[in-house]
Write an enzyme that holds these catalytic residues in place. Structure first.
Site, PDB file in Angstrom:
ATOM      1  CE  LYS A  67      35.371  43.751  44.232  1.00 11.42           C
ATOM      2  NZ  LYS A  67      35.597  42.591  43.296  1.00 11.42           N
ATOM      3  CG  ASN A  82      32.181  39.185  44.572  1.00 11.66           C
ATOM      4  OD1 ASN A  82      32.456  37.627  45.986  1.00 11.66           O
ATOM      5  ND2 ASN A  82      32.178  38.495  43.419  1.00 11.66           N
ATOM      6  CB  ALA A 131      49.789  39.654  37.478  1.00  9.42           C
ATOM      7  N   GLY A 168      43.371  42.772  40.515  1.00 10.31           N
ATOM      8  CA  GLY A 168      42.527  42.193  41.341  1.00 10.31           C
ATOM      9  C   GLY A 168      41.750  40.883  40.771  1.00 10.31           C
ATOM     10  CB  THR A 217      53.652  45.902  36.692  1.00 11.28           C
ATOM     11  OG1 THR A 217      52.980  47.416  36.924  1.00 11.28           O
ATOM     12  CG2 THR A 217      55.152  45.779  38.597  1.00 11.28           C
TER      13      THR A 217
END
Ligand code: NAP
Length: 287
Positions: free
Chosen positions: A71, A92, A132, A134, A157
Site C-alpha cells: 500500500k 488501495n 491510530a 492505517g 500507543t
C-alpha cells in the site's frame, strides 16, 4: 455473463492475498451491475512489484487494488495521487488512464458512505475513535471533511494518536481534534459516534472488547470496522444495550464500490451497496 474480447481484467495485488474477499465482492458487483469485467487476485513476491506494474501497463489493465505489504511501496510507481491519499501514506486503488497510473485510497470514503447510505448525519457530531493505525488514518482524513463538532482519537500507543491528531489539525484548523487516553474521557455521554479501528475483537483477541459501553448515551452509534467475526464483542454489547451498530462489512463493500466507480468513471446503481452487503454477510455466515 460471458467472457469476450471486450472483457476487462482488474485485480488485487498483495502478499498474502489468500482468503481475500475482494474477488467475491468485485465479481458480485460486476454481475449485479452488468459490468463486463473480471476480478482476480495475484500474490506478488517482494522483489517483483516493478515487473508486475510493467506487465499491467503492457497488457493495458484498466486498474487494480493493492493490499499489504504494497500500500505504501506502490506510491513511487504512480503518476498522480488523488486527494489526501499521499498524506494517509497508503493507496488501495490504482487506475490506468492511457498509461498514466492514478492512485487513491477509498477506505475512508467507503466508511463515510455507510453514514450517508443509512441517513445518519455527521453534522455537529462528536466522534470517539479507537486506534491510530492505517485504517484509522484513512477514516480520520475523511471524517475531518465532514462538519463534525469534535474528533477524539484514543490509541494504546499515545504518540501515534498525538501525531495523527497533529497531522489532521493542519488540514482542518477549525475542528476540535484531540488525542487522549481512555482513562482521560470523563463524560462519555457527549459522544454521538464510537468507532473501533483497533484489532481488538479479532482473533486472537476475539473474546475482548476495546471499551465497555457503560456511560454512553442511548443514541450512540457504534461502528466496529472488523468484519471477521461479523459480530465482535463490542457489537454484541451494543446490540444488548439497544444501540444502533454497524460491523466492518459496509466499509469493505463501499471501498470496493468506490474503486469500481473510480475505474469506470461512473456511478454504480444505488442498490449495489445494499445487495452486496447482504450477499457478503450471508457468505461469511456460511464460511
Ligand atoms: P494497524 O495499522 O496494524 O493498526 C492496528 C491498531 O490496533 C493500532 O491502533 C494498534 O494500537 C491497535 N491495537 C492492536 N492491538 C491492540 C491491543 N491489544 N489493545 C489496544 N489496541 C490495539 O491495522 P489497520 O490496518 O489499521 O487495521 C485495523 C483493523 O481494521 C483490523 O481489524 C482490520 O481487519 C480492520 N480493517 C477493516 C477494513 C474494512 O474495510 N472493514 C479496512 C481496513 C482495516 P498501537 O498503535 O498501540 O499498536
Amino acid at each position: 455473463m460471458i467472457i469476450n474480447w471486450d472483457t476487462k481484467l482488474y485485480c488485487l495485488i498483495g502478499n498474502p492475498v489468500n482468503g481475500s474477499l475482494s474477488p467475491i465482492i468485485h465479481n458480485y458487483i460486476n454481475k449485479m451491475d452488468n459490468i463486463n469485467s473480471r476480478y482476480m487476485t495475484f500474490n506478488v513476491q517482494n522483489n517483483s512489484l516493478s515487473d508486475v506494474i510493467k506487465g499491467f501497463l503492457a497488457l493495458g489493465l484498466k486498474g487494480f487494488n493493492i493490499t499489504s505489504p504494497y500500500k505504501e511501496t506502490i506510491i513511487p510507481y504512480l503518476d498522480e495521487i488523488v486527494g489526501d491519499s499521499e498524506k494517509i501514506g497508503a493507496i488501495n486503488t490504482v487506475k490506468n488512464e492511457n498509461g498514466k497510473l492514478i492512485g487513491i485510497n477509498t477506505d475512508g470514503a467507503g466508511f463515510i458512505k455507510m453514514f450517508y447510505d443509512n441517513n445518519i448525519s455527521l453534522k455537529d457530531k462528536k466522534i470517539l475513535i479507537l486506534g491510530a493505525g492505517g485504517a484509522a488514518k484513512g477514516i480520520c482524513y475523511s471524517l475531518i471533511r465532514e462538519e463534525l463538532s469534535q474528533l477524539v482519537i484514543i490509541n494504546r500507543t499515545k504518540d501515534k494518536a498525538t501525531k495523527l491528531a497533529r497531522q489532521l489539525k493542519k488540514i482542518n484548523t477549525k475542528l476540535n481534534i484531540q488525542s487522549k487516553q481512555l482513562e482521560d474521557i470523563k463524560n462519555r455521554k457527549e459522544f454521538d459516534v464510537l468507532i473501533n479501528t483497533t484489532t481488538v475483537g479479532m482473533k486472537p483477541n476475539n473474546k475482548k472488547s476495546p471499551i465497555t459501553l457503560e456511560g454512553f448515551k442511548e443514541s450512540l452509534v457504534v461502528c466496529d470496522i472488523i468484519y471477521k467475526p461479523l459480530e465482535t464483542q463490542l457489537l454484541r454489547e451494543a446490540k444488548m444495550k439497544g444501540f444502533e451498530y454497524y460491523n466492518g462489512i459496509p466499509m469493505l463493500i463501499n471501498q470496493a464500490i468506490l474503486a469500481q466507480e473510480f475505474w469506470l468513471d461512473k456511478r454504480l446503481s444505488d442498490n449495489v451497496s445494499v445487495e452486496t452487503i447482504k450477499y457478503i454477510n450471508e457468505y461469511l455466515k456460511e464460511d
